[in-house]
Design an enzyme around this catalytic site. Structure first.
Site, short mmCIF file in Angstrom:
data_model
loop_
_atom_site.label_atom_id
_atom_site.label_comp_id
_atom_site.label_asym_id
_atom_site.label_seq_id
_atom_site.Cartn_x
_atom_site.Cartn_y
_atom_site.Cartn_z
N ALA A 11 0.87 -1.74 -0.08
CA ALA A 11 -0.06 -0.05 -0.12
C ALA A 11 0.52 0.91 0.25
CB ALA A 11 -0.57 0.30 1.29
N ARG A 16 10.57 6.87 0.67
CA ARG A 16 12.64 6.92 0.14
C ARG A 16 12.07 7.04 -1.99
NH1 ARG A 16 12.76 3.18 4.74
NH2 ARG A 16 11.20 2.38 4.20
N THR A 79 2.48 -0.73 8.62
CA THR A 79 2.62 -2.21 7.87
C THR A 79 1.60 -3.18 8.69
OG1 THR A 79 4.48 -2.88 9.57
CG2 THR A 79 5.12 -2.95 7.10
N LYS A 351 10.49 -1.41 -41.24
CA LYS A 351 10.06 -0.80 -40.82
C LYS A 351 8.30 -1.83 -41.17
CE LYS A 351 6.50 0.98 -40.74
NZ LYS A 351 5.01 2.29 -41.22
N TYR A 366 15.75 2.88 -46.57
CA TYR A 366 14.85 2.98 -45.42
C TYR A 366 13.82 2.25 -46.40
CZ TYR A 366 10.41 3.76 -43.22
OH TYR A 366 8.90 3.84 -42.89
N TYR A 387 4.15 6.85 -47.23
CA TYR A 387 3.29 7.71 -46.52
C TYR A 387 3.27 8.95 -47.25
CZ TYR A 387 1.56 10.40 -42.64
OH TYR A 387 0.64 11.48 -41.99
#
Ligand code: UD1
Ligand code: CA
Length: 456
Positions: A11, A16, A79, A351, A366, A387
């Protein structure tokens, strides 16, 4: 083990850690700390696993298995208070309750089994897993009387100098008789340095009732390391990584420099594959035998066959066949299928593309959204123009085609079998089988232009 219930405390924010992420969601070797603990506990086949959540509970719940029960601790009051929230969920059939913390990801199923077996075979009402640490700073210290019986656990912050010299520490892992735990939880107060309900104060309560508190010592201090800071996170990750590498080497993998190699436990690698320095292999990656990988390679969620050589490159979510040479400085992005015997050279990005066998993309290209056949040669500096500003389109390059240097293939476009494309062409229409396509301005030469201009 039907008679066993498990409570995992998770929980806390983890102040720290100085982080917005709940502490138990920090990852060690690719997996959240809480899930390392849950997975190690699963090996015990307990009848229930209850996780106490609190800080950012939705985020914590989102990574947990459905079989794990959760309970919310609204305010993190310690705790002991956390265990209090879980008790109503603990089955009345449970004879024993194992309590542990979500920030000790290295604890093994074997050690937990050892603790539970010890507890069941003893007359103890509570058994604490303890260990001797060279540097016990920050941990609760285990106090024993002259007969060696555990009398208390005192937190580092509350400990006097003499107590701080004790090297036996509380791992934060305990096995309780359920009924005694229930009673003990009811007795807790928050009159300590932190103003918290410490689970560890149960020891004194039970002791005063004449209950024996067992101490089950393990020799491996590293297993019970709690993570409270980012530095401790790095230490734990280093230990886990090292054990992943040792397991792989035992299975026949060659790792030149374990200090600079990172491989997650989910990764499978075949014998005699050699991993060179500075290599990171992650996720669901599966690698066959006899590859040479590295130096400087990062592979995430890929499958690789055998006999590949890959150096200084990044590969993600892709399949690589066998006998390929990739790199240096290649980037294989998600969705690629690069079949056997291919050559992907330096400064090449691929890709969402398929390359059939024995093709070459050797320099500065590419290849995006492409279907490249067998034995294709893609020259230096070729761009698959995939693209149009709105949509991605595919480029098809059929078997045996030869694409010259500095060519743009403007998709959608198809270069058919054994066609040639002259260097420097921008190809916008399909190219027929065995044809040469050439698209460039004519070269003009002005004789003695330099002299006429008086430049030489
Ligand atoms: C705790 C023990 C210490 C032990 C060490 C081992 C106590 C009082 N101290 O100290 O003796 O040596 O672990 O690693 O138990 N948590 C909650 N709710 C809370 C407070 C904490 O769920 O209200 C959870 C945290 O999320 C964490 C775990 O309990 O996962 C332990 O808490 P933490 O604050 O890290 O305890 P330590 O100071 O490390
Ligand atoms: Ca801790």
């Amino acid at each position: 083990m039907k008679e066993l219930s498990v409570i995992i405390l998770a929980a806390g924010k983890g102040v720290r850690m100085k982080s917005n992420l709940p502490k138990v969601l920090h990852r060690v070797c690719g997996k959240e700390m809480i899930n390392h603990v849950v997975d190690n506990v699963k090996g015990l086949s307990a009848s229930q696993i209850i996780v106490v959540t609190g800080y950012k509970q939705d985020a914590v719940k989102a990574v947990l298995d459905e079989k794990v029960e959760t309970v919310w601790q609204e305010k993190q009051l310690g705790t002991g208070h956390a265990v209090m929230q879980a008790m109503p969920l603990v089955s009345k059939d449970a004879k024993y309750v194992l309590v542990l913390y979500g920030d000790t990801p290295l604890v093994s199923t074997e050690t937990l089994k050892g603790l539970i077996d010890y507890h069941r075979g003893s007359s103890c009402g509570m058994t604490v897993l303890t260990v001797e640490m060279d540097n016990p700073e920050g941990y609760g210290r285990v106090l024993r009387d002259s007969a060696g019986k555990i009398t208390a656990i005192v937190e580092h912050k509350d400990a006097c100098p003499d107590q701080r010299r004790i090297r036996e520490i509380n791992s934060g892992i305990y096995c309780f008789d359920r009924e005694l735990l229930l009673e003990g939880i009811g007795s807790l107060k928050n009159d300590n340095a932190q103003g918290e309900y410490y689970l560890t104060d149960i020891v004194e309560f039970l002791r005063d009732k004449g209950i024996i508190i067992g101490g089950y010592r393990t020799d491996d201090a590293r297993e019970v390391m709690g993570v409270n800071t980012k530095y401790q996170l790095s230490v734990v990750q280093k230990i886990m990584n090292r054990s992943n590498l040792i397991r792989l080497m035992e299975d026949g993998v060659i790792i030149d420099d374990p200090d600079s190699t990172y491989i997650e436990s989910s990764v499978v690698i075949g014998a005699d594959t050699r991993i060179l320095p500075g290599t990171h292999i992650e996720g669901s990656t599966r690698i066959g035998p006899d590859n040479v990988i590295g130096p400087g390679v990062r592979i995430q969620n890929c499958t690789l066959g055998s006999g590949n050589e890959i150096e200084f490159s990044v590969l993600r979510d892709s399949d690589i066949g066998s006998g390929c040479r990739i790199g240096p400085y290649a980037h294989i992005r998600p969705g690629c299928s690069i079949e056997g015997g291919n050559r992907i050279g330096n400064f090449v990005e691929v890709k969402n593309s398929r390359l059939e066998e024995h093709s070459k993309v050797s320099h500065l290209s590419y290849v995006g959204d492409g279907d490249v056949g067998r034995g294709v040669n893609i020259g230096c500096g070729v761009v698959f123009v995939n693209y149009d500003g709105r949509q991605k389109h595919r480029t098809i390059v059929e078997d045996g085609a030869f694409v010259g240097c500095n060519v743009n293939l403007v998709a959608p476009v198809r270069v058919k079998k054994d066609a040639y494309i002259a260097a420097g062409s921008t190809i916008t229409r399909d190219v027929e089988e065995y044809s040469l396509a050439i698209e460039r301005g004519q070269q003009v030469e002005k004789k003695d232009w330099v002299k006429r201009k008086g430049l030489r």
